[in-house]
Design a protein around this motif. Structure first.
Motif, mmCIF file in Angstrom:
data_model
loop_
_atom_site.group_PDB
_atom_site.id
_atom_site.type_symbol
_atom_site.label_atom_id
_atom_site.label_comp_id
_atom_site.label_asym_id
_atom_site.label_seq_id
_atom_site.Cartn_x
_atom_site.Cartn_y
_atom_site.Cartn_z
ATOM 1 N N ASN A 391 0.838 -1.210 0.000
ATOM 2 C CA ASN A 391 0.000 0.000 0.000
ATOM 3 C C ASN A 391 0.862 1.246 0.000
ATOM 4 O OD1 ASN A 391 -2.458 -1.226 -0.072
ATOM 5 N ND2 ASN A 391 -2.685 -1.326 2.168
ATOM 6 N N LYS A 394 2.216 1.782 -3.291
ATOM 7 C CA LYS A 394 1.142 2.105 -4.233
ATOM 8 C C LYS A 394 0.751 3.582 -4.144
ATOM 9 C CE LYS A 394 -2.339 -0.596 -3.461
ATOM 10 N NZ LYS A 394 -3.262 -1.732 -3.374
ATOM 11 N N ASP A 418 4.747 6.324 5.284
ATOM 12 C CA ASP A 418 5.056 6.759 3.914
ATOM 13 C C ASP A 418 4.790 8.253 3.749
ATOM 14 O OD1 ASP A 418 2.281 7.292 2.982
ATOM 15 O OD2 ASP A 418 2.019 5.129 3.313
ATOM 16 N N ILE A 423 -4.780 9.397 3.993
ATOM 17 C CA ILE A 423 -6.160 8.871 3.988
ATOM 18 C C ILE A 423 -7.073 9.923 4.609
ATOM 19 C CG2 ILE A 423 -7.631 6.922 4.706
ATOM 20 C CD1 ILE A 423 -4.889 5.455 5.299
ATOM 21 N N TYR A 436 -13.011 -2.741 1.366
ATOM 22 C CA TYR A 436 -12.989 -1.280 1.345
ATOM 23 C C TYR A 436 -11.714 -0.839 0.632
ATOM 24 C CZ TYR A 436 -13.285 3.562 2.550
ATOM 25 O OH TYR A 436 -13.362 4.930 2.444
ATOM 26 N N LYS A 437 -11.883 -0.118 -0.451
ATOM 27 C CA LYS A 437 -10.674 0.285 -1.188
ATOM 28 C C LYS A 437 -10.875 1.629 -1.875
ATOM 29 C CE LYS A 437 -11.947 -2.277 -5.329
ATOM 30 N NZ LYS A 437 -11.538 -3.278 -6.288
ATOM 31 N N SER A 438 -9.734 2.254 -2.171
ATOM 32 C CA SER A 438 -9.819 3.555 -2.838
ATOM 33 C C SER A 438 -10.038 3.357 -4.334
ATOM 34 C CB SER A 438 -8.545 4.357 -2.565
ATOM 35 O OG SER A 438 -7.684 4.276 -3.667
ATOM 36 N N ASN A 443 -4.752 2.283 -7.560
ATOM 37 C CA ASN A 443 -5.274 1.135 -6.802
ATOM 38 C C ASN A 443 -6.131 0.238 -7.687
ATOM 39 O OD1 ASN A 443 -5.394 -0.293 -4.398
ATOM 40 N ND2 ASN A 443 -7.428 0.512 -3.918
ATOM 41 N N GLY A 446 -6.247 -3.264 -6.606
ATOM 42 C CA GLY A 446 -6.528 -3.535 -5.189
ATOM 43 C C GLY A 446 -7.874 -4.229 -5.008
ATOM 44 N N SER A 447 -7.901 -5.170 -4.061
ATOM 45 C CA SER A 447 -9.157 -5.893 -3.803
ATOM 46 C C SER A 447 -9.850 -5.361 -2.550
ATOM 47 C CB SER A 447 -8.867 -7.379 -3.622
ATOM 48 O OG SER A 447 -8.072 -7.548 -2.462
ATOM 49 N N GLY A 448 -9.100 -4.598 -1.739
ATOM 50 C CA GLY A 448 -9.686 -4.112 -0.478
ATOM 51 C C GLY A 448 -9.637 -5.160 0.627
ATOM 52 N N LEU A 451 -5.639 -4.994 4.065
ATOM 53 C CA LEU A 451 -5.553 -4.538 5.457
ATOM 54 C C LEU A 451 -6.421 -5.392 6.393
ATOM 55 C CD1 LEU A 451 -5.365 -0.645 5.275
ATOM 56 C CD2 LEU A 451 -3.587 -2.259 5.929
#
Ligand code: ADP
Length: 485
Positions: A391, A394, A418, A423, A436-438, A443, A446-448, A451
């Motif tokens: 992340n 990314k 980072d 966020i 939950y993902k951006s 992203n 990203g699958s969410g 985390l």
């Protein structure tokens, strides 16, 4: 019959029964004891009096018989007459000079000659023994005391018996009126215990009825009601427990609904996540099969895209598998003594190529050089750090730095910070949720789930994870372990 009795099988009748039985028994016992004591005491004192007077009278009667002094005898008889309830007879032994017909003797026709006790007293007195007895006289229709006293003549021989009888009508009356009083007080006690039982039963049955209604409602799934009973006794405690139970059930119900919603959302998300790449793969494959794509470069590009979508799907399915394993309460992580800093180094190595691509430096600080030994699962902990590094890379701009700080004195803390996009504060509570993902371009893949998995792994190691972030400035994820066992 059973129905008839069941009508009385309620708290009111039970309390009423117990109270009235108790008061009745008490009244009876008290009455009986009182009557017995009163009767014996009265009888004894009357008997003593009668014996005393009889003795004096018998002596005088003896003298009269010896000396013929009738006048003196009359005086005594007058004294004796003052005992209204007493009656007197002289019964000669046959050798007596005086007879029943003599004028100064008070002769009553009501001689209970038939009665055993009377006959016995006369017999004993005639033999020279004074005797007293209490019996129920049929003639007088009353309890009576009879005293037989021997009357001695000149030579000391027994002339006859002086028999005196005193009826105890007043005592009988007293017994009767006491009986009446006991009866009246028993009736009053019944009324009072009825009233008390009614008040007492209502104090108990009313809240019980309320609680029964409420539990019925609870059975029908209505957990919002409250008993509304506030009492400082066992019933109050019970009502409080029922209120607490309904709160708990309401909580559980809401939790169940949430879980159900989460389960539905999860299925919808999984289907959606899988459907998109499948549609893409299918479209590319169809184009290839139909021969629509003819140029070699285009075909190779299609194959490469199919491969990429497949590896995306593979990763997604892998993440889902890991999640379902972690969510299982029975899932136990295989733990051994491992060096947390070694795991961190390994994870950094794993993302080194991507970091190099973006010209991002990963900079360690703190006790990075120390082993920081913990009990844990090497592979899972590496996966956890990888999610965060992934992340960070990314969402970080090219040429920025990712700081890795390690503290391992007492508790252990690892912070990965980072200098990326950061966020939004309103998103922070959600980032650990599944799916939950951006929607940012970086992203795309990203699958969410990352985390969510990282958090599960951390918790399975008895750790906590927290995040601090500021939009545009960067984010810091901190994993803290007390003692990793
Ligand atoms: P994924 O990375 O697959 O989208 P994650 O569960 O790993 O799923 O992350 C969820 C979301 O949290 C991300 O989509 C992103 O919005 C936010 N996020 C996580 N880490 C960072 C970070 N270092 N910087 C900014 N946003 C982040």
């Amino acid at each position: 019959m059973k129905g008839f009795f069941s009508r009385f099988n309620n708290i009111f009748f039970k309390v009423f029964g117990a109270l009235s039985a108790l008061t009745l028994i008490f009244a009876l016992l008290l009455g009986i004891v009182f009557l017995r004591l009163y009767t014996t005491a009265t009888q004894r004192s009357r008997q003593e009096q009668l014996i005393h007077v009889s003795n004096q009278l018998a002596t005088r009667l003896g003298d009269t018989i010896i000396y013929g002094n009738y006048e003196e005898m009359m005086q005594f008889l007058e004294i004796y007459n003052s005992f209204e309830s007493a009656e007197l007879w002289y019964i000669p032994n046959g050798n007596a000079e005086l007879s029943v017909e003599d004028e100064f003797l008070i002769i009553d026709t009501k001689i209970p000659t038939e009665q055993e006790e009377f006959v016995e007293v006369v017999r004993k007195a005639s033999e020279g023994n004074q005797e007293a007895s209490v019996f129920y006289s049929e003639i007088h229709k009353a309890t009576a005391i009879v005293v037989g006293t021997p009357v001695y003549g000149a030579n000391g021989s027994v002339y006859g018996a002086l028999v005196s009888i005193e009826t105890l009508e007043d005592l009988d009356d007293a017994i009767r009126s006491t009986g009446r009083m006991i009866f009246i007080s028993a009736v009053m006690a019944l009324l009072v215990s009825g009233l008390l039982a009614f008040l007492f039963a209502r104090r108990i049955t009313e809240p019980v009825r309320q609680m029964r209604l409420m539990t019925r409602d609870m059975m029908d799934g209505n957990y919002k009601l409250k008993t509304g009973i506030s009492r400082h006794d066992e019933i109050g405690e019970m009502a409080r427990s029922i209120d607490m139970l309904s709160d708990k059930l309401l909580e559980n119900e809401e939790e169940r609904k949430n879980m159900e919603q989460m389960r539905l959302d999860f299925f919808a998300n999984v289907s959606h996540e899988l459907r998109t790449p499948i549609t893409v793969v299918r479209a590319y494959a169809e184009s290839l099969v139909d021969g629509v794509v003819t140029s070699k470069e285009a075909q190779e590009d299609y194959y490469a895209r199919i491969l990429r979508e497949c590896s995306n799907m593979e990763r997604l399915v892998g993440d889902l598998l890991t999640l379902s394993k972690m969510q299982n309460p029975n899932f136990r992580i295989e733990k051994e003594l491992v060096s947390l800093t070694q795991i961190l180094e390994d994870a950094v190595g794993g993302v080194a190529a991507i970091a190099a691509d973006k010209d991002i430096e990963i900079s360690p600080s703190g006790q990075f050089d120390e082993p920081c030994m913990v009990m844990g699962d090497y592979g899972r902990l590496r996966q956890m750090f990888m999610v965060v590094f992934d992340n960070a890379l990314k969402f970080s701009p090219e040429g920025s730095t990712i700081h890795v700080d390690v503290k391992c004195a007492g508790g252990i803390e690892v912070t990965i910070r980072d200098e990326g996009s950061g966020i939004a504060p309103e998103d922070i509570p959600n980032i650990f949720e599944k799916f939950y993902k951006s929607r940012l371009l970086e992203n795309e893949k990203g699958s969410g789930l990352g985390l969510a998995i990282a958090k599960y792994i951390c918790e399975k190691h008895n750790g906590t994870v927290r995040v601090e972030s500021e939009l545009g400035k960067g984010s810091a994820f901190t994993f803290a372990f007390g003692t990793v066992k």
